[in-house]
Design a protein around this motif. Structure first.
Motif, PDB file in Angstrom:
ATOM      1  N   MET A 199       0.837  -1.197   0.000  1.00 61.88           N
ATOM      2  CA  MET A 199       0.000   0.000   0.000  1.00 61.88           C
ATOM      3  C   MET A 199       0.877   1.254   0.000  1.00 61.88           C
ATOM      4  SD  MET A 199      -3.064   1.192  -0.117  1.00 61.88           S
ATOM      5  CE  MET A 199      -3.839  -0.410   0.053  1.00 61.88           C
ATOM      6  N   LEU A 200       1.948   1.229   0.773  1.00 60.30           N
ATOM      7  CA  LEU A 200       2.869   2.363   0.799  1.00 60.30           C
ATOM      8  C   LEU A 200       3.489   2.583  -0.584  1.00 60.30           C
ATOM      9  CD1 LEU A 200       3.734   4.307   3.037  1.00 60.30           C
ATOM     10  CD2 LEU A 200       5.716   2.855   3.437  1.00 60.30           C
ATOM     11  N   LEU A 201       3.877   1.503  -1.251  1.00 56.41           N
ATOM     12  CA  LEU A 201       4.396   1.608  -2.619  1.00 56.41           C
ATOM     13  C   LEU A 201       3.349   2.199  -3.554  1.00 56.41           C
ATOM     14  CD1 LEU A 201       6.323  -1.772  -3.017  1.00 56.41           C
ATOM     15  CD2 LEU A 201       7.331   0.528  -2.980  1.00 56.41           C
ATOM     16  N   GLN A 202       2.105   1.804  -3.360  1.00 51.77           N
ATOM     17  CA  GLN A 202       1.019   2.306  -4.195  1.00 51.77           C
ATOM     18  C   GLN A 202       0.831   3.804  -3.994  1.00 51.77           C
ATOM     19  OE1 GLN A 202      -0.808  -0.100  -6.112  1.00 51.77           O
ATOM     20  NE2 GLN A 202      -1.448   1.693  -7.234  1.00 51.77           N
ATOM     21  N   ASP A 223      -7.850  -0.316  -8.743  1.00 53.42           N
ATOM     22  CA  ASP A 223      -6.718  -0.769  -9.534  1.00 53.42           C
ATOM     23  C   ASP A 223      -6.067  -2.032  -8.995  1.00 53.42           C
ATOM     24  OD1 ASP A 223      -7.133   1.292 -11.302  1.00 53.42           O
ATOM     25  OD2 ASP A 223      -5.622   2.598 -10.403  1.00 53.42           O
ATOM     26  N   ARG A 224      -6.188  -2.292  -7.707  1.00 58.02           N
ATOM     27  CA  ARG A 224      -5.628  -3.510  -7.127  1.00 58.02           C
ATOM     28  C   ARG A 224      -6.662  -4.637  -7.094  1.00 58.02           C
ATOM     29  NH1 ARG A 224      -2.045  -1.201  -8.245  1.00 58.02           N
ATOM     30  NH2 ARG A 224      -1.998  -2.961  -9.632  1.00 58.02           N
ATOM     31  N   GLY A 225      -7.920  -4.319  -7.356  1.00 58.58           N
ATOM     32  CA  GLY A 225      -8.953  -5.341  -7.334  1.00 58.58           C
ATOM     33  C   GLY A 225      -9.269  -5.833  -5.932  1.00 58.58           C
ATOM     34  N   VAL A 226      -9.191  -4.923  -4.954  1.00 61.37           N
ATOM     35  CA  VAL A 226      -9.500  -5.275  -3.568  1.00 61.37           C
ATOM     36  C   VAL A 226     -10.613  -4.370  -3.065  1.00 61.37           C
ATOM     37  CG1 VAL A 226      -7.173  -6.137  -3.079  1.00 61.37           C
ATOM     38  CG2 VAL A 226      -7.701  -3.753  -2.633  1.00 61.37           C
TER      39      VAL A 226
END
Length: 173
Positions: free
Chosen positions: A46-49, A77-80
């Motif tokens: 998540m931090l990278l995102q 975009d992550r599908g979550v």
């Protein structure tokens, strides 16, 4: 003794099961890498995102070039689920790695920005990330790595298209 459907070898099943095994190993490896900054694998991702890492297959784009992403964009975009993203963001905000600001174009939305502390956390993880990547991909030549990335992205794109059009194809039974 009949055990139901007869199991047979297939390339497709082998690929899928190998990907599940790789995912399990990557999760363990991710936890070891992320622990260097007091994070879990999911918090690190998540931090990278939020930081806008360009290596995601489907990078999150913000409405304004200099604005941070919104949590809803990351979820899409992550599908979550948004709830999953919200929980992770709350944890990162509490650690001081991410801050939320009003979105310049829509006061109902919040844009996410990496803090200096978040940048330091990512920098602390980076050497372990590179070493883990070398270990994982060490058996592949550069051309094989590039082909693997193209193949995995093609699979992801097909899955995203399938999900956006209503989900998994019927099984035929």
């Amino acid at each position: 003794m009949n055990r139901g459907a007869r199991l047979t070898r297939s390339v497709e099943e082998g690929v899928v099961l190998a990907l599940f095994d790789i995912a399990n190993q990557l999760y363990k490896l991710g936890d070891a890498v992320a622990a260097g900054a007091g994070l879990t694998t999911q918090q690190w991702l998540m931090l990278l995102q939020v930081a806008g890492d360009p290596n995601f297959s489907r990078p999150t784009r913000s409405a304004a070039a200099d604005a941070g992403p919104a949590g809803s964009s990351i979820a899409r975009d992550r599908g979550v689920s948004r709830a999953n993203v919200s929980t992770l963001l709350s944890q990162l905000i509490a650690k001081g790695y991410v801050q939320q600001l009003e979105h310049p174009g829509d006061r109902r939305r919040k844009q996410l920005l990496l803090t200096e502390q978040g940048r330091r956390a990512l920098a602390a993880i980076e050497p372990a990330r590179r070493e883990a990547n070398r270990k994982l991909l060490g058996g592949l030549a550069p051309a094989e790595r590039a082909q693997l990335l193209r193949s995995l992205r093609a699979c992801l794109e097909h899955l995203w298209i399938t999900a956006e059009s209503g989900g998994v194809p019927p099984t035929g039974t």
